[in-house]
Design a protein around this motif. Structure first.
Motif, PDB file in Angstrom:
ATOM      1  N   THR A 203      -0.905  -1.831 -11.235  1.00  0.00           N
ATOM      2  CA  THR A 203      -0.828  -1.643 -12.685  1.00  0.00           C
ATOM      3  C   THR A 203      -2.214  -1.749 -13.299  1.00  0.00           C
ATOM      4  OG1 THR A 203      -0.502  -4.005 -13.117  1.00  0.00           O
ATOM      5  CG2 THR A 203       1.491  -2.678 -12.750  1.00  0.00           C
ATOM      6  N   ASP A 204      -2.341  -1.245 -14.524  1.00  0.00           N
ATOM      7  CA  ASP A 204      -3.614  -1.299 -15.239  1.00  0.00           C
ATOM      8  C   ASP A 204      -4.103  -2.735 -15.430  1.00  0.00           C
ATOM      9  OD1 ASP A 204      -3.580   1.434 -15.427  1.00  0.00           O
ATOM     10  OD2 ASP A 204      -2.960   1.483 -17.522  1.00  0.00           O
ATOM     11  N   GLU A 205      -3.169  -3.683 -15.583  1.00  0.00           N
ATOM     12  CA  GLU A 205      -3.561  -5.079 -15.824  1.00  0.00           C
ATOM     13  C   GLU A 205      -4.264  -5.698 -14.620  1.00  0.00           C
ATOM     14  OE1 GLU A 205      -0.156  -4.108 -16.309  1.00  0.00           O
ATOM     15  OE2 GLU A 205      -0.727  -3.577 -18.360  1.00  0.00           O
ATOM     16  N   LYS A 206      -4.026  -5.166 -13.442  1.00  0.00           N
ATOM     17  CA  LYS A 206      -4.613  -5.727 -12.226  1.00  0.00           C
ATOM     18  C   LYS A 206      -5.984  -5.139 -11.910  1.00  0.00           C
ATOM     19  CE  LYS A 206      -0.051  -6.398 -10.225  1.00  0.00           C
ATOM     20  NZ  LYS A 206       0.858  -5.948  -9.165  1.00  0.00           N
TER      21      LYS A 206
ATOM     22  N   ALA B 177      -8.006   1.876  -6.633  1.00  0.00           N
ATOM     23  CA  ALA B 177      -7.505   0.634  -6.051  1.00  0.00           C
ATOM     24  C   ALA B 177      -6.546   0.921  -4.906  1.00  0.00           C
ATOM     25  CB  ALA B 177      -6.819  -0.206  -7.123  1.00  0.00           C
ATOM     26  N   ASN B 178      -5.653   1.862  -5.115  1.00  0.00           N
ATOM     27  CA  ASN B 178      -4.671   2.187  -4.089  1.00  0.00           C
ATOM     28  C   ASN B 178      -5.352   2.679  -2.818  1.00  0.00           C
ATOM     29  OD1 ASN B 178      -2.074   2.421  -3.070  1.00  0.00           O
ATOM     30  ND2 ASN B 178      -1.857   4.525  -3.784  1.00  0.00           N
ATOM     31  N   GLU B 179      -6.317   3.582  -2.972  1.00  0.00           N
ATOM     32  CA  GLU B 179      -7.010   4.119  -1.801  1.00  0.00           C
ATOM     33  C   GLU B 179      -7.847   3.038  -1.127  1.00  0.00           C
ATOM     34  OE1 GLU B 179      -9.815   7.919  -0.599  1.00  0.00           O
ATOM     35  OE2 GLU B 179      -8.828   7.876  -2.552  1.00  0.00           O
ATOM     36  N   LEU B 180      -8.563   2.234  -1.927  1.00  0.00           N
ATOM     37  CA  LEU B 180      -9.378   1.170  -1.373  1.00  0.00           C
ATOM     38  C   LEU B 180      -8.506   0.191  -0.588  1.00  0.00           C
ATOM     39  CD1 LEU B 180     -12.054  -0.463  -1.204  1.00  0.00           C
ATOM     40  CD2 LEU B 180     -11.370  -1.567  -3.317  1.00  0.00           C
ATOM     41  N   LEU B 181      -7.405  -0.236  -1.192  1.00  0.00           N
ATOM     42  CA  LEU B 181      -6.546  -1.204  -0.544  1.00  0.00           C
ATOM     43  C   LEU B 181      -5.840  -0.612   0.666  1.00  0.00           C
ATOM     44  CD1 LEU B 181      -5.143  -2.850  -3.763  1.00  0.00           C
ATOM     45  CD2 LEU B 181      -6.833  -3.808  -2.192  1.00  0.00           C
TER      46      LEU B 181
ATOM     47  N   ALA C  12       6.618 -10.536   2.762  1.00  0.00           N
ATOM     48  CA  ALA C  12       5.646 -10.160   3.793  1.00  0.00           C
ATOM     49  C   ALA C  12       4.963  -8.832   3.512  1.00  0.00           C
ATOM     50  CB  ALA C  12       6.329 -10.100   5.161  1.00  0.00           C
ATOM     51  N   GLY C  13       5.637  -7.915   2.824  1.00  0.00           N
ATOM     52  CA  GLY C  13       5.072  -6.591   2.592  1.00  0.00           C
ATOM     53  C   GLY C  13       4.295  -6.455   1.299  1.00  0.00           C
ATOM     54  N   ASN C  14       4.131  -7.538   0.550  1.00  0.00           N
ATOM     55  CA  ASN C  14       3.455  -7.446  -0.746  1.00  0.00           C
ATOM     56  C   ASN C  14       2.493  -8.620  -0.922  1.00  0.00           C
ATOM     57  OD1 ASN C  14       2.809  -6.396  -3.233  1.00  0.00           O
ATOM     58  ND2 ASN C  14       4.616  -7.208  -4.258  1.00  0.00           N
ATOM     59  N   PRO C  15       1.315  -8.548  -0.278  1.00  0.00           N
ATOM     60  CA  PRO C  15       0.360  -9.656  -0.361  1.00  0.00           C
ATOM     61  C   PRO C  15      -0.336  -9.725  -1.711  1.00  0.00           C
ATOM     62  CG  PRO C  15      -0.609  -7.824   0.821  1.00  0.00           C
ATOM     63  CD  PRO C  15       0.824  -7.447   0.548  1.00  0.00           C
ATOM     64  N   TYR C  16      -0.933 -10.891  -1.977  1.00  0.00           N
ATOM     65  CA  TYR C  16      -1.801 -11.097  -3.132  1.00  0.00           C
ATOM     66  C   TYR C  16      -3.189 -10.600  -2.730  1.00  0.00           C
ATOM     67  CZ  TYR C  16      -4.828 -13.436  -6.465  1.00  0.00           C
ATOM     68  OH  TYR C  16      -5.782 -13.699  -7.422  1.00  0.00           O
ATOM     69  N   VAL C  17      -3.834  -9.835  -3.600  1.00  0.00           N
ATOM     70  CA  VAL C  17      -5.136  -9.235  -3.299  1.00  0.00           C
ATOM     71  C   VAL C  17      -6.123  -9.589  -4.401  1.00  0.00           C
ATOM     72  CG1 VAL C  17      -6.349  -7.051  -2.925  1.00  0.00           C
ATOM     73  CG2 VAL C  17      -4.003  -7.314  -2.118  1.00  0.00           C
ATOM     74  N   ASN C  18      -7.331  -9.951  -4.006  1.00  0.00           N
ATOM     75  CA  ASN C  18      -8.418 -10.192  -4.954  1.00  0.00           C
ATOM     76  C   ASN C  18      -9.668  -9.558  -4.342  1.00  0.00           C
ATOM     77  OD1 ASN C  18     -10.506 -11.196  -6.556  1.00  0.00           O
ATOM     78  ND2 ASN C  18      -9.506 -13.168  -6.856  1.00  0.00           N
ATOM     79  N   VAL C  19     -10.030  -8.380  -4.825  1.00  0.00           N
ATOM     80  CA  VAL C  19     -11.113  -7.594  -4.232  1.00  0.00           C
ATOM     81  C   VAL C  19     -12.069  -7.119  -5.320  1.00  0.00           C
ATOM     82  CG1 VAL C  19     -11.651  -5.494  -2.935  1.00  0.00           C
ATOM     83  CG2 VAL C  19      -9.599  -6.764  -2.391  1.00  0.00           C
ATOM     84  N   THR C  20     -13.361  -7.150  -5.016  1.00  0.00           N
ATOM     85  CA  THR C  20     -14.384  -6.576  -5.887  1.00  0.00           C
ATOM     86  C   THR C  20     -15.251  -5.640  -5.065  1.00  0.00           C
ATOM     87  OG1 THR C  20     -14.455  -8.500  -7.343  1.00  0.00           O
ATOM     88  CG2 THR C  20     -16.383  -7.059  -7.355  1.00  0.00           C
TER      89      THR C  20
ATOM     90  N   GLY D 247      -4.269  -9.333  -8.058  1.00  0.00           N
ATOM     91  CA  GLY D 247      -2.820  -9.425  -8.235  1.00  0.00           C
ATOM     92  C   GLY D 247      -2.090  -9.005  -6.985  1.00  0.00           C
ATOM     93  N   LEU D 248      -0.775  -8.940  -7.111  1.00  0.00           N
ATOM     94  CA  LEU D 248       0.034  -8.475  -5.985  1.00  0.00           C
ATOM     95  C   LEU D 248      -0.283  -7.018  -5.702  1.00  0.00           C
ATOM     96  CD1 LEU D 248       3.489 -10.120  -6.765  1.00  0.00           C
ATOM     97  CD2 LEU D 248       1.674 -10.938  -5.251  1.00  0.00           C
ATOM     98  N   LEU D 249      -0.217  -6.643  -4.442  1.00  0.00           N
ATOM     99  CA  LEU D 249      -0.548  -5.279  -4.052  1.00  0.00           C
ATOM    100  C   LEU D 249       0.351  -4.258  -4.738  1.00  0.00           C
ATOM    101  CD1 LEU D 249      -2.198  -3.365  -2.304  1.00  0.00           C
ATOM    102  CD2 LEU D 249      -0.594  -3.778  -0.447  1.00  0.00           C
ATOM    103  N   SER D 250       1.624  -4.587  -4.859  1.00  0.00           N
ATOM    104  CA  SER D 250       2.549  -3.638  -5.452  1.00  0.00           C
ATOM    105  C   SER D 250       3.378  -4.321  -6.528  1.00  0.00           C
ATOM    106  CB  SER D 250       3.465  -3.099  -4.361  1.00  0.00           C
ATOM    107  OG  SER D 250       4.373  -2.170  -4.884  1.00  0.00           O
TER     108      SER D 250
END
Length: 177
Positions: free
Chosen positions: A120-123, A168-172, A89-97, A114-117
């Motif tokens: 990583t650079d890959e996401k 990404a962290n701040e945006l999310l 519940a605390g780690n949703p999948y996110v797809n944002v542009t 990718g997952l919120l937490s």
């Protein structure tokens, strides 16, 4: 909705009474310092919160547009979804542009998939129109030009992931929680 005020007084039993809530957001506008977003639940997929022995979630939040200010720059949200996952519940999948138009007439896009937490650079992916390398895009975001001053090339490479993660962290964080 807000975060819990503290830890639960006691762990819920595996056979605890189950509570279920469906939430249909309709069209909602979220505003705060540096954030102005429009969100809604996906049609036919309301948020489902089920509390039994643990909290389970499902459903999708759709970003319908808006802006987020990061490092004194306004990024416009192009599209995005947050898919709540029953298994965590605390780690949703996110797809944002999101994108920003910079002084030289370029448009820089930031994608997070990718997952919120953990972040990583890959996401996180930077891209631009006209096309540029990742280093050029990060230099443009950091220094306002695609060719950083001599001796800062290695800084761009090492800071790129940090900047991407911070953006990404701040945006999310600002837009989701």
């Amino acid at each position: 909705l807000s975060r819990p005020l503290g830890p639960p007084a006691a762990k819920r039993a595996a056979d605890a009474f189950e509570w279920g809530i469906d939430v249909d957001l309709g069209d909602v506008r979220l505003t705060s310092a540096g954030v102005d977003l429009r969100v809604r639940t996906r049609e036919g997929a309301p948020l489902r919160l089920t509390l039994a022995d643990v909290l389970r979630t499902s459903g999708e939040i759709v970003f319908a547009g808006g802006e987020v200010e990061l490092n004194k720059r306004r990024f416009e949200l192009d599209r995005g979804i947050v898919r709540l996952r029953e298994e965590d519940a605390g780690n949703p999948y996110v797809n944002v542009t999101a994108h920003i138009d910079v002084d030289d007439g370029s448009r820089i896009y930031v994608d997070y998939i990718g997952l919120l937490s953990p972040i990583t650079d890959e996401k996180i992916r930077f891209r631009s129109d006209p096309p540029r390398s990742q280093a050029e895009i990060v230099a443009l975001l950091l220094f306002g030009e695609t060719t950083p001053a001599p001796g800062t090339g290695s800084v761009v490479g090492s800071v790129g992931g940090t900047v991407a993660a911070a953006l990404a962290n701040e945006l999310l964080a600002q837009s989701i929680f």
